[in-house]
Design a protein around this motif. Sequence first.
Motif, PDB file in Angstrom:
ATOM      1  N   GLY A 198      -5.751  15.574   4.874  1.00  0.00           N
ATOM      2  CA  GLY A 198      -6.350  14.356   4.325  1.00  0.00           C
ATOM      3  C   GLY A 198      -5.318  13.293   3.983  1.00  0.00           C
ATOM      4  O   GLY A 198      -4.111  13.492   4.173  1.00  0.00           O
ATOM      5  N   PHE A 199      -5.810  12.171   3.489  1.00  0.00           N
ATOM      6  CA  PHE A 199      -4.930  11.063   3.074  1.00  0.00           C
ATOM      7  C   PHE A 199      -5.417  10.503   1.736  1.00  0.00           C
ATOM      8  O   PHE A 199      -6.628  10.485   1.463  1.00  0.00           O
ATOM      9  CB  PHE A 199      -4.972   9.914   4.086  1.00  0.00           C
ATOM     10  CG  PHE A 199      -4.310  10.193   5.395  1.00  0.00           C
ATOM     11  CD1 PHE A 199      -2.926  10.132   5.517  1.00  0.00           C
ATOM     12  CD2 PHE A 199      -5.069  10.497   6.516  1.00  0.00           C
ATOM     13  CE1 PHE A 199      -2.307  10.378   6.733  1.00  0.00           C
ATOM     14  CE2 PHE A 199      -4.458  10.743   7.735  1.00  0.00           C
ATOM     15  CZ  PHE A 199      -3.073  10.684   7.851  1.00  0.00           C
ATOM     16  N   GLU A 200      -4.474  10.024   0.962  1.00  0.00           N
ATOM     17  CA  GLU A 200      -4.806   9.253  -0.247  1.00  0.00           C
ATOM     18  C   GLU A 200      -4.184   7.872  -0.099  1.00  0.00           C
ATOM     19  O   GLU A 200      -3.062   7.737   0.403  1.00  0.00           O
ATOM     20  CB  GLU A 200      -4.212   9.930  -1.490  1.00  0.00           C
ATOM     21  CG  GLU A 200      -4.975  11.170  -1.917  1.00  0.00           C
ATOM     22  CD  GLU A 200      -4.343  11.878  -3.106  1.00  0.00           C
ATOM     23  OE1 GLU A 200      -4.846  12.942  -3.459  1.00  0.00           O
ATOM     24  OE2 GLU A 200      -3.344  11.356  -3.656  1.00  0.00           O
ATOM     25  N   ILE A 201      -4.922   6.876  -0.560  1.00  0.00           N
ATOM     26  CA  ILE A 201      -4.455   5.491  -0.390  1.00  0.00           C
ATOM     27  C   ILE A 201      -4.391   4.799  -1.747  1.00  0.00           C
ATOM     28  O   ILE A 201      -5.335   4.890  -2.552  1.00  0.00           O
ATOM     29  CB  ILE A 201      -5.425   4.710   0.540  1.00  0.00           C
ATOM     30  CG1 ILE A 201      -5.489   5.353   1.924  1.00  0.00           C
ATOM     31  CG2 ILE A 201      -5.005   3.247   0.671  1.00  0.00           C
ATOM     32  CD1 ILE A 201      -6.463   4.673   2.869  1.00  0.00           C
ATOM     33  N   GLU A 202      -3.292   4.113  -1.986  1.00  0.00           N
ATOM     34  CA  GLU A 202      -3.183   3.206  -3.144  1.00  0.00           C
ATOM     35  C   GLU A 202      -3.038   1.792  -2.597  1.00  0.00           C
ATOM     36  O   GLU A 202      -2.265   1.568  -1.662  1.00  0.00           O
ATOM     37  CB  GLU A 202      -1.942   3.539  -3.983  1.00  0.00           C
ATOM     38  CG  GLU A 202      -1.987   4.921  -4.601  1.00  0.00           C
ATOM     39  CD  GLU A 202      -0.663   5.285  -5.281  1.00  0.00           C
ATOM     40  OE1 GLU A 202       0.198   4.394  -5.475  1.00  0.00           O
ATOM     41  OE2 GLU A 202      -0.492   6.468  -5.597  1.00  0.00           O
ATOM     42  N   ILE A 203      -3.791   0.872  -3.184  1.00  0.00           N
ATOM     43  CA  ILE A 203      -3.775  -0.508  -2.672  1.00  0.00           C
ATOM     44  C   ILE A 203      -3.346  -1.460  -3.791  1.00  0.00           C
ATOM     45  O   ILE A 203      -3.980  -1.486  -4.861  1.00  0.00           O
ATOM     46  CB  ILE A 203      -5.176  -0.927  -2.162  1.00  0.00           C
ATOM     47  CG1 ILE A 203      -5.732   0.113  -1.164  1.00  0.00           C
ATOM     48  CG2 ILE A 203      -5.121  -2.303  -1.497  1.00  0.00           C
ATOM     49  CD1 ILE A 203      -7.173  -0.136  -0.760  1.00  0.00           C
ATOM     50  N   TYR A 204      -2.290  -2.201  -3.540  1.00  0.00           N
ATOM     51  CA  TYR A 204      -1.811  -3.188  -4.507  1.00  0.00           C
ATOM     52  C   TYR A 204      -2.063  -4.574  -3.911  1.00  0.00           C
ATOM     53  O   TYR A 204      -1.296  -5.054  -3.089  1.00  0.00           O
ATOM     54  CB  TYR A 204      -0.322  -2.953  -4.805  1.00  0.00           C
ATOM     55  CG  TYR A 204      -0.086  -1.575  -5.371  1.00  0.00           C
ATOM     56  CD1 TYR A 204      -0.147  -1.368  -6.735  1.00  0.00           C
ATOM     57  CD2 TYR A 204       0.140  -0.480  -4.537  1.00  0.00           C
ATOM     58  CE1 TYR A 204       0.021  -0.093  -7.274  1.00  0.00           C
ATOM     59  CE2 TYR A 204       0.308   0.795  -5.056  1.00  0.00           C
ATOM     60  CZ  TYR A 204       0.251   0.982  -6.420  1.00  0.00           C
ATOM     61  OH  TYR A 204       0.406   2.247  -6.941  1.00  0.00           O
ATOM     62  N   LYS A 205      -3.194  -5.172  -4.315  1.00  0.00           N
ATOM     63  CA  LYS A 205      -3.609  -6.429  -3.685  1.00  0.00           C
ATOM     64  C   LYS A 205      -2.845  -7.613  -4.265  1.00  0.00           C
ATOM     65  O   LYS A 205      -2.811  -7.815  -5.474  1.00  0.00           O
ATOM     66  CB  LYS A 205      -5.116  -6.670  -3.910  1.00  0.00           C
ATOM     67  CG  LYS A 205      -6.064  -5.736  -3.216  1.00  0.00           C
ATOM     68  CD  LYS A 205      -5.967  -5.735  -1.716  1.00  0.00           C
ATOM     69  CE  LYS A 205      -6.386  -7.005  -1.035  1.00  0.00           C
ATOM     70  NZ  LYS A 205      -6.205  -6.885   0.454  1.00  0.00           N
ATOM     71  N   MET A 228       0.846  -1.192   0.000  1.00  0.00           N
ATOM     72  CA  MET A 228       0.000   0.000   0.000  1.00  0.00           C
ATOM     73  C   MET A 228       0.878   1.237   0.000  1.00  0.00           C
ATOM     74  O   MET A 228       1.969   1.217   0.568  1.00  0.00           O
ATOM     75  CB  MET A 228      -0.904   0.028   1.254  1.00  0.00           C
ATOM     76  CG  MET A 228      -1.963  -1.047   1.267  1.00  0.00           C
ATOM     77  SD  MET A 228      -2.923  -1.064   2.803  1.00  0.00           S
ATOM     78  CE  MET A 228      -4.184   0.149   2.450  1.00  0.00           C
ATOM     79  N   VAL A 229       0.387   2.274  -0.647  1.00  0.00           N
ATOM     80  CA  VAL A 229       1.057   3.579  -0.559  1.00  0.00           C
ATOM     81  C   VAL A 229       0.061   4.526   0.101  1.00  0.00           C
ATOM     82  O   VAL A 229      -1.099   4.604  -0.316  1.00  0.00           O
ATOM     83  CB  VAL A 229       1.466   4.102  -1.959  1.00  0.00           C
ATOM     84  CG1 VAL A 229       2.021   5.524  -1.857  1.00  0.00           C
ATOM     85  CG2 VAL A 229       2.486   3.167  -2.596  1.00  0.00           C
ATOM     86  N   ILE A 230       0.500   5.186   1.154  1.00  0.00           N
ATOM     87  CA  ILE A 230      -0.372   6.140   1.857  1.00  0.00           C
ATOM     88  C   ILE A 230       0.280   7.517   1.737  1.00  0.00           C
ATOM     89  O   ILE A 230       1.482   7.652   1.989  1.00  0.00           O
ATOM     90  CB  ILE A 230      -0.511   5.788   3.363  1.00  0.00           C
ATOM     91  CG1 ILE A 230      -0.603   4.282   3.588  1.00  0.00           C
ATOM     92  CG2 ILE A 230      -1.670   6.547   4.014  1.00  0.00           C
ATOM     93  CD1 ILE A 230      -1.905   3.633   3.480  1.00  0.00           C
ATOM     94  N   LYS A 231      -0.530   8.493   1.362  1.00  0.00           N
ATOM     95  CA  LYS A 231       0.002   9.855   1.192  1.00  0.00           C
ATOM     96  C   LYS A 231      -0.782  10.834   2.053  1.00  0.00           C
ATOM     97  O   LYS A 231      -2.020  10.746   2.126  1.00  0.00           O
ATOM     98  CB  LYS A 231      -0.147  10.304  -0.275  1.00  0.00           C
ATOM     99  CG  LYS A 231       0.746   9.556  -1.221  1.00  0.00           C
ATOM    100  CD  LYS A 231       0.536  10.040  -2.647  1.00  0.00           C
ATOM    101  CE  LYS A 231       1.299   9.148  -3.596  1.00  0.00           C
ATOM    102  NZ  LYS A 231       0.816   9.160  -4.946  1.00  0.00           N
TER     103      LYS A 231
END
Length: 310
Positions: free
Chosen positions: A80-87, A35-38
């Motif tokens: 705020g936060f943005e999330i990228e999810i690499y399942k 996951m990438v959290i920004k």
Amino acid sequence: MNKDSIKIFCPATIANISCGFDVLGLALSAIGDEMVIKKVRNPGLSITKISGLDLPKEIHKNVAGVAGLAFMEASEYKGGFEIEIYKKIKAGSGIGSSAASAAGAVWGMNYLLDSPFSQHQLVQFAMAGEKLASGVAHADNVAPAIYGGFTLVRSTEPLDVIPIHVPKELYASIIHPHIEIKTSDSRKILKTSISLADGIKQWGNVGALVAGLYQEDYGLISRSLVDHIVEPIRSILIPGFDEVKHEALGAGALGCGISGSGPSIFALSKGLKTAQKVTQAMSKVFENMDLSYDPYVSKINTKGIQIMTL
Ligand code: HSE
């Protein structure tokens, strides 16, 4: 270090570990999501990317979103936060796919804010994701994902998580047959009450398994990896389960059972060589059945979620 963005490894987990339905769990090293959290200036939470699985990006429909919202409601952070999810962990595989996303979201957000919350609080936020996924806020996957190693959830209300010693030579084998079992479905088929006789056998094994882990007594671990309550019911959903278990034990596994709510089957072994042999023996059953599967051999992951280089 850029503290506005973080990439993390979110481990797969084995819940229940035979005798400890809804209370025991362990984290794996060999399988996990990324996951990438920004951190972003605009308030609110958004999921900007999901790869590997077809999952909703809407915050209220996604386990990472729901867990992240629980975090933000408790936090004083105004941005705020943005999330990228690499399942990488398939949904309905029984190795904590939803838990990895929920735990990863809150762990990453906490890290970017300089850790205002404890591991205990992060488990509570992540449980909101598990509630969305299965209807029950169980913590036996999110707790080991966050704490690492083995954990025992003594209670969820109030939450009481006990980290448990990991014996040095313990390895896990996991076989994931390619069928999907929803946790909510495999919970529905369970009985809501048990006999006193089964209860006695089961809590004897849970106590002994914990003692065996602390004492690094592999014989005691082996004798305790027995499930008198859930496995006899759920194993019916997994083709070839009895044979896989038979082969795993024959190849030297300490024990073998259903990983979480299935269909993955896990075995624990003493030493990497035995674990590899056990994995091969388990794989052979599905090969003979012409059922496709993914095999894994893994160390027990004592660290839980970890930072990766961006
Ligand atoms: N303890 C839960 C169950 C874990 O077995 O339903 C689900 O991964």
